[in-house]
Design a protein around this motif. Sequence first.
Motif, mmCIF file in Angstrom:
data_model
loop_
_atom_site.group_PDB
_atom_site.id
_atom_site.type_symbol
_atom_site.label_atom_id
_atom_site.label_comp_id
_atom_site.label_asym_id
_atom_site.label_seq_id
_atom_site.Cartn_x
_atom_site.Cartn_y
_atom_site.Cartn_z
ATOM 1 N N ILE A 160 -7.184 -58.960 -79.030
ATOM 2 C CA ILE A 160 -5.933 -59.591 -78.581
ATOM 3 C C ILE A 160 -4.887 -59.515 -79.697
ATOM 4 C CG2 ILE A 160 -4.883 -61.803 -77.939
ATOM 5 C CD1 ILE A 160 -7.553 -62.464 -76.529
ATOM 6 N N ILE A 186 -1.158 -57.632 -79.830
ATOM 7 C CA ILE A 186 0.079 -58.348 -80.169
ATOM 8 C C ILE A 186 0.757 -57.690 -81.377
ATOM 9 C CG2 ILE A 186 0.981 -60.560 -81.042
ATOM 10 C CD1 ILE A 186 -1.201 -61.904 -79.294
ATOM 11 N N LYS A 216 7.355 -58.986 -68.355
ATOM 12 C CA LYS A 216 6.987 -60.371 -68.693
ATOM 13 C C LYS A 216 5.502 -60.609 -68.453
ATOM 14 C CE LYS A 216 11.446 -62.544 -67.738
ATOM 15 N NZ LYS A 216 12.133 -62.377 -66.454
ATOM 16 N N GLU A 217 4.978 -60.144 -67.328
ATOM 17 C CA GLU A 217 3.582 -60.439 -66.987
ATOM 18 C C GLU A 217 2.607 -59.816 -67.979
ATOM 19 O OE1 GLU A 217 2.444 -59.719 -62.926
ATOM 20 O OE2 GLU A 217 4.315 -60.584 -62.189
ATOM 21 N N TYR A 218 2.908 -58.596 -68.420
ATOM 22 C CA TYR A 218 1.969 -57.911 -69.311
ATOM 23 C C TYR A 218 2.327 -58.094 -70.778
ATOM 24 C CZ TYR A 218 -0.116 -55.734 -65.257
ATOM 25 O OH TYR A 218 -0.763 -55.531 -64.076
ATOM 26 N N GLY A 219 3.513 -58.587 -71.058
ATOM 27 C CA GLY A 219 3.893 -58.815 -72.450
ATOM 28 C C GLY A 219 4.135 -57.548 -73.235
ATOM 29 N N ILE A 245 -4.394 -64.322 -70.339
ATOM 30 C CA ILE A 245 -4.761 -64.659 -71.711
ATOM 31 C C ILE A 245 -3.581 -65.353 -72.371
ATOM 32 C CG2 ILE A 245 -5.340 -63.716 -73.983
ATOM 33 C CD1 ILE A 245 -7.466 -62.338 -72.683
ATOM 34 N N SER A 272 -2.243 -66.617 -75.951
ATOM 35 C CA SER A 272 -2.462 -66.530 -77.396
ATOM 36 C C SER A 272 -1.485 -67.464 -78.091
ATOM 37 C CB SER A 272 -2.218 -65.116 -77.913
ATOM 38 O OG SER A 272 -2.500 -64.166 -76.935
ATOM 39 N N LEU A 291 -0.135 -68.602 -81.927
ATOM 40 C CA LEU A 291 -0.131 -68.333 -83.369
ATOM 41 C C LEU A 291 0.860 -69.273 -84.032
ATOM 42 C CD1 LEU A 291 0.055 -64.425 -83.402
ATOM 43 C CD2 LEU A 291 -1.845 -65.755 -84.294
ATOM 44 N N ASN A 321 -7.000 -68.095 -78.825
ATOM 45 C CA ASN A 321 -6.886 -67.285 -77.604
ATOM 46 C C ASN A 321 -7.672 -67.960 -76.501
ATOM 47 O OD1 ASN A 321 -5.522 -64.982 -78.880
ATOM 48 N ND2 ASN A 321 -7.435 -64.839 -80.009
ATOM 49 N N LEU A 328 4.772 -66.300 -63.513
ATOM 50 C CA LEU A 328 5.925 -66.168 -64.415
ATOM 51 C C LEU A 328 6.533 -67.530 -64.782
ATOM 52 C CD1 LEU A 328 7.765 -62.907 -63.286
ATOM 53 C CD2 LEU A 328 6.357 -63.302 -65.304
ATOM 54 N N LYS A 343 4.068 -69.176 -67.208
ATOM 55 C CA LYS A 343 4.261 -68.535 -68.519
ATOM 56 C C LYS A 343 5.517 -69.095 -69.214
ATOM 57 C CE LYS A 343 5.819 -63.954 -70.070
ATOM 58 N NZ LYS A 343 4.923 -63.376 -71.083
ATOM 59 N N MET A 387 4.139 -69.700 -81.815
ATOM 60 C CA MET A 387 4.344 -68.506 -80.988
ATOM 61 C C MET A 387 3.281 -68.549 -79.891
ATOM 62 S SD MET A 387 4.517 -64.649 -82.369
ATOM 63 C CE MET A 387 3.870 -63.298 -81.406
ATOM 64 N N MET A 392 2.034 -66.869 -76.255
ATOM 65 C CA MET A 392 2.223 -65.740 -75.350
ATOM 66 C C MET A 392 1.225 -65.819 -74.212
ATOM 67 S SD MET A 392 2.870 -62.623 -77.939
ATOM 68 C CE MET A 392 1.918 -63.487 -79.129
ATOM 69 N N GLN A 415 -0.206 -63.462 -71.116
ATOM 70 C CA GLN A 415 -0.194 -62.107 -70.556
ATOM 71 C C GLN A 415 -1.351 -61.940 -69.593
ATOM 72 O OE1 GLN A 415 -0.016 -61.047 -74.874
ATOM 73 N NE2 GLN A 415 0.502 -59.049 -74.069
ATOM 74 N N ARG A 416 -1.200 -61.044 -68.644
ATOM 75 C CA ARG A 416 -2.324 -60.766 -67.731
ATOM 76 C C ARG A 416 -3.476 -60.149 -68.520
ATOM 77 N NH1 ARG A 416 -0.261 -58.421 -62.061
ATOM 78 N NH2 ARG A 416 -2.288 -57.454 -62.262
#
Lengths: 453, 108
Positions: free
Chosen positions: A8, A12, A66-69, B23, B25, B27, B64, B77, B80, B93, B95, B97-98
Amino acid sequence: MRITSQEILETIKMVELEHFDIRTVTMGISLRDCVRPTTNGLCEAIYNKIVTKAANLVHIAGELEKEYGIPIINKRISVTPIALLADSLDEDNLTEVAKTLDKAAKEVGVNFIGGFSALVQKGITKGDKRLVDSIPEALAATERVCASVNVASSRAGINMDAVAVMGQIIKQTAQFTADQDGLGCAKLVVFCNIPEDNPFMAGALHGIGEAETVINIGVSGPGVVRDAICNIPHKDFGTLAETIKRTAFKITRAGELIGREAAKRLGVEFGIVDLSLAPTPEVGDSVAEILEAMGIERCGGPGTTAALALLNDAVKKGGAMASCYVGGLSGAFIPVSEDAGMVRAVREKVLSLAKLEAMTSVCSVGLDMIALPGNTTASSIAGLIADEMSIGVINKKTTAVRVIPVPNKKAGDFVEFGGLLGNSPILDILEVSCQSFVERGGRIPAPLQSLIN
Amino acid sequence: MTDWQKDVLTEALKEETINPKIIVSVLGKDRVGIIAEITAVIANLGGNIIDINQTIFRELFSMNMVIDISQTKEPFLQFKAQLEQKGQELGLMVMAQREDVFTKMHRV
């Protein structure tokens, strides 16, 4: 097995620190059903089709980002080569058609639209001639339209009549956009063996063998590859190639995932992933710096072509493993003005036009985004195109020329194109005439496919 | 393997494919209470934490989580956006994400 924290964090880091992104989501749209006898009718049909098909492209790309970053930098459109729609038109000048493409691109919010194109590797029809002749005015009158002309192929040889014409067209395009340092030429590519599914500009078009509508993806990540190589400074070439392959695999996988999801949500077919390493002028997003990380002190020095060959091949191998449908240009791009490392090498007089030409025999495209002196003659540009086309024809690869003879500038001057197109010193080109060669006319025959050496 | 174990395994694998996870994350600089603050937001939004991994690198807090959002009140969305906004408020920070982007990139 669940994904690990290390994996992960690596992902990033790729996005946040190494500029990994999806460079482009390009929607290919067939315009074959838009043929009309009048320019007005043609323009209306083209506009309506593009704004209908691509209405949700930008919105959906934003959602996926946005969804997958993972950032999706560009949303673009490629269309059927416009020359194919121009044969039975009632007028010669196709500038209005280019303006319509520009208007449609602005309406749906894409930053470039490709396909103001003609395929003339064997000969030129009425529609092709109309298109080629319209290029200088069309590129000056539009902002987002990209043009391309395929003048050679391994099966047809090189259409030297078209090469000679393109030398003049490039000169005229520079003159028409002289107030912007010949910017029009940055949107014009001359090709050999043009791919029909390339999502990258300025050479994208929607080929005649393609589906009605399709989504093609261009991934990128020179910074990710450079950093991976920096971590293995003294390892042998096998390890070097393996490291590049693994990195290309990861990058391509992300592209394929997002491409398939985009196609599903837009209700169109998924085409291909183009696994090219495309640099941007940003520091750390450079193909030249990858070669330098391999151990070449400065891009352009001895060893550069070998390093580029290794890179290009390993990227293809890693990417081909990651996706069923790899296509487009797929490899490493070496556009000089768009790559801060290339610009530095030119400025330090290490990287020359001759070395760039050698590098194009193993990279994925060709002489790309090269600023030339404004007084370079049309025949010299045609000679340069002919050289590059012959590398493509003989080696059965795509090659291309995108050069800008910058009006009123000479070798060593500096030019700023802005944005993704970057900046560059003007390169030196030998002032040795090839006019008598270019003026012979006709075609250079297709090469033998055997007795290869 | 008993029939019951086989059933559990089959169900678990089916669940993985039909119900994609996300997921999250996190930080930031380590301090007391980060996990409590972040997980409280996730619980309020209706996310179910099914895996969590947290560690400290020197002073850097890293966490995580794998989260099932099939029962959340809002679409992904918005989930998120709220989570990331909370992260900003807390100076972290965050995040979301799928999960499939990680599995695709890191598994053959």
